[in-house]
Motif scaffolding. Structure first.
Motif, short mmCIF file in Angstrom:
data_model
loop_
_atom_site.label_atom_id
_atom_site.label_comp_id
_atom_site.label_asym_id
_atom_site.label_seq_id
_atom_site.Cartn_x
_atom_site.Cartn_y
_atom_site.Cartn_z
N GLU A 143 0.82 -1.21 0.00
CA GLU A 143 0.00 0.00 0.00
C GLU A 143 0.86 1.26 0.00
OE1 GLU A 143 -2.61 -0.36 3.31
OE2 GLU A 143 -4.04 -1.65 2.26
N MET A 144 2.14 1.12 0.40
CA MET A 144 3.06 2.26 0.37
C MET A 144 3.63 2.47 -1.03
SD MET A 144 5.06 1.49 3.97
CE MET A 144 6.33 2.71 3.67
N GLY A 145 3.28 1.59 -1.98
CA GLY A 145 3.71 1.75 -3.36
C GLY A 145 4.65 0.71 -3.88
N PHE A 146 5.09 -0.20 -3.03
CA PHE A 146 6.01 -1.26 -3.45
C PHE A 146 5.19 -2.51 -3.80
CE2 PHE A 146 8.22 1.53 -0.51
CZ PHE A 146 9.38 1.86 -1.20
N GLU A 147 4.61 -2.50 -5.00
CA GLU A 147 3.67 -3.55 -5.39
C GLU A 147 4.33 -4.92 -5.53
OE1 GLU A 147 0.49 -3.34 -5.62
OE2 GLU A 147 0.34 -1.18 -5.27
N SER A 148 5.63 -4.96 -5.80
CA SER A 148 6.30 -6.24 -6.01
C SER A 148 6.82 -6.86 -4.71
CB SER A 148 7.47 -6.07 -6.99
OG SER A 148 8.44 -5.15 -6.46
N PHE A 149 6.65 -6.15 -3.59
CA PHE A 149 7.17 -6.65 -2.32
C PHE A 149 6.41 -7.91 -1.91
CE2 PHE A 149 6.99 -6.91 2.33
CZ PHE A 149 8.35 -6.92 2.64
N SER A 150 7.15 -8.90 -1.46
CA SER A 150 6.53 -10.17 -1.04
C SER A 150 7.13 -10.62 0.28
CB SER A 150 6.76 -11.25 -2.11
OG SER A 150 6.20 -12.49 -1.69
N PHE A 151 6.27 -10.96 1.21
CA PHE A 151 6.69 -11.50 2.50
C PHE A 151 5.65 -12.52 2.94
CE2 PHE A 151 7.47 -11.30 7.15
CZ PHE A 151 8.80 -11.65 7.13
N ASP A 152 5.72 -13.68 2.28
CA ASP A 152 4.69 -14.71 2.48
C ASP A 152 5.21 -15.91 3.27
OD1 ASP A 152 6.45 -15.63 0.62
OD2 ASP A 152 4.93 -16.45 -0.75
N TRP A 153 6.14 -15.67 4.20
CA TRP A 153 6.73 -16.78 4.95
C TRP A 153 5.67 -17.62 5.66
CZ3 TRP A 153 11.82 -15.00 7.82
CH2 TRP A 153 12.74 -14.59 6.85
N LEU A 154 4.62 -16.98 6.14
CA LEU A 154 3.62 -17.69 6.93
C LEU A 154 2.92 -18.77 6.13
CD1 LEU A 154 2.37 -17.63 9.80
CD2 LEU A 154 0.55 -16.20 8.86
N VAL A 155 2.79 -18.59 4.83
CA VAL A 155 2.08 -19.57 3.99
C VAL A 155 3.04 -20.32 3.08
CG1 VAL A 155 -0.08 -18.29 4.04
CG2 VAL A 155 1.60 -17.76 2.27
N ASN A 156 4.33 -20.11 3.27
CA ASN A 156 5.36 -20.78 2.48
C ASN A 156 5.90 -21.95 3.30
OD1 ASN A 156 7.76 -21.59 1.20
ND2 ASN A 156 8.09 -19.54 0.36
N ALA A 157 5.72 -23.17 2.79
CA ALA A 157 6.11 -24.36 3.55
C ALA A 157 7.59 -24.38 3.87
CB ALA A 157 5.72 -25.62 2.77
N ASP A 158 8.42 -23.80 3.00
CA ASP A 158 9.87 -23.81 3.24
C ASP A 158 10.31 -22.76 4.25
OD1 ASP A 158 10.25 -25.88 1.39
OD2 ASP A 158 10.39 -24.45 -0.29
N MET A 159 9.51 -21.73 4.45
CA MET A 159 9.93 -20.62 5.31
C MET A 159 9.08 -20.49 6.57
SD MET A 159 12.46 -19.47 3.59
CE MET A 159 12.80 -17.99 4.53
N ALA A 160 8.00 -21.24 6.69
CA ALA A 160 7.06 -21.04 7.79
C ALA A 160 7.71 -21.27 9.15
CB ALA A 160 5.85 -21.97 7.62
N ILE A 161 8.65 -22.22 9.26
CA ILE A 161 9.27 -22.49 10.54
C ILE A 161 10.05 -21.29 11.04
CG2 ILE A 161 11.37 -23.45 9.53
CD1 ILE A 161 9.55 -24.67 12.71
N TYR A 162 10.52 -20.44 10.11
CA TYR A 162 11.29 -19.27 10.52
C TYR A 162 10.39 -18.18 11.10
CZ TYR A 162 14.82 -21.70 7.83
OH TYR A 162 15.69 -22.67 7.37
N THR A 163 9.11 -18.20 10.75
CA THR A 163 8.18 -17.27 11.40
C THR A 163 8.01 -17.64 12.87
OG1 THR A 163 6.19 -18.55 10.83
CG2 THR A 163 6.96 -16.95 9.22
N VAL A 164 8.06 -18.93 13.17
CA VAL A 164 7.97 -19.37 14.56
C VAL A 164 9.21 -18.92 15.33
CG1 VAL A 164 7.65 -21.36 16.07
CG2 VAL A 164 6.64 -21.39 13.80
N VAL A 165 10.37 -19.00 14.68
CA VAL A 165 11.61 -18.51 15.30
C VAL A 165 11.49 -17.02 15.60
CG1 VAL A 165 14.08 -18.15 14.97
CG2 VAL A 165 13.02 -20.27 14.16
#
Length: 296
Positions: A143-165
């Motif tokens: 919404e700040m204008g960076f339309e390509s920004f992605s931070f989907d760790w919570l729904v990414n099976a490879d990165m979800a464990i790092y959200t718990v960390v």
């Protein structure tokens, strides 16, 4: 008078035991009794309901042949390793920062410690909102204008464990800070002054004198953080629910799933016994070192 005096002494001796007895019985039955009961179930053929037959190590064989168990064990190693190391580093850095006797130290210390006052359920829920791609950081940045920004760790099976960390470190690093700060405040100032007179800089003093002297503090923090990591059921359930799929499963969520939703009590009991053995492997050396220091 002698009889009355001896009766009072006997009552004074028995009264503390009478007061403590109910707590002792409850602890004996509902903690150690159920631990033994769980151990017996892990050697039985129990499924939906408990059975009290002897089936040997069949449940442990099923456990070690279960791919999901090994994913849970691997996730515990990843989460536990990163959680402990980052908490120790962040806690030490914050403690050193506060040890400089800065202004508003009390307020800042309270802010750092505040997350520890929350339950893991609250922490997991809040971080679930923050990391949700549709509600949290990703949406805010886009919404700040960076339309390509992605931070989907919570729904990414490879990165979800790092959200718990991330959530775990946010909550527990303040605890390590408090321990390290207490250790830093206990350092003899005369030693520091002597090192300064010899021309040593403060970074060198911290690296060569102060931090090595915090060994017992780090050891205590390590024991507590490891215990928290092994029992990190509520944080994972609130934050990821063990998903996506079972990508963030740990032994605690594995045990709950198989014991209470899949009707395999024996398998769940075997998983919980493995968790107990992990805790024992940590606690026993700690107790041994404590008793050894007291004897010395």
């Amino acid at each position: 008078m002698n009889v009355s005096s001896s009766s009072r002494q006997s009552l004074g001796t028995l009264l503390p035991k009478i007061v403590v007895a109910p707590t002792f019985v409850v602890t004996l039955v509902f903690i150690y009794g159920f631990m033994l009961w769980n151990a017996w179930l892990s050697f039985s053929s129990s499924r939906m309901l408990p059975k009290y037959d002897w089936a040997g190590f069949i449940q442990y064989e099923k456990l070690f042949a279960n791919d999901r168990w090994w994913v849970a064990a691997q996730n515990l190693l990843v989460f536990g390793g990163l959680f402990i190391v980052i908490c120790l580093l962040v806690g030490l850095f914050l403690a050193i920062f506060l040890d400089q006797k800065i202004r508003a130290e009390g307020a800042i210390r309270t802010i750092y410690l505040y997350p520890m006052a929350l339950s893991f359920i609250v922490t997991g829920t809040v971080w679930k909102w923050i990391l949700n791609p549709e509600l949290g950081i990703q949406r805010m940045v886009r919404e700040m204008g960076f339309e390509s920004f992605s931070f989907d760790w919570l729904v990414n099976a490879d990165m979800a464990i790092y959200t718990v960390v991330l959530a775990g470190v946010w909550q527990s690093s303040g605890f390590v800070m408090a321990l390290c700060l207490a250790g830093l405040r206990g350092v003899d100032e005369n030693v520091v002054k002597a090192a300064r007179v010899d021309g040593a800089s403060m970074p060198l003093i911290y690296r060569r004198i102060i931090i090595p002297g915090l060994g017992p503090v780090f050891f205590s923090a390590l024991i507590v953080l490891t215990h928290i990591a092994i029992k990190s059921f509520d944080l994972i359930v609130a934050l990821t629910g063990g998903g996506p799929g079972y990508a963030t499963d740990v032994p605690a969520t594995f045990m709950y799933t198989y014991s209470f939703t899949r009707g395999q009590i024996g398998l769940g009991s075997a998983a919980s016994m493995m968790m107990l053995m992990a805790v024992v492997a940590i606690i026993v050396p700690y107790l041994y070192s404590e008793l050894r220091e007291r004897k010395q």
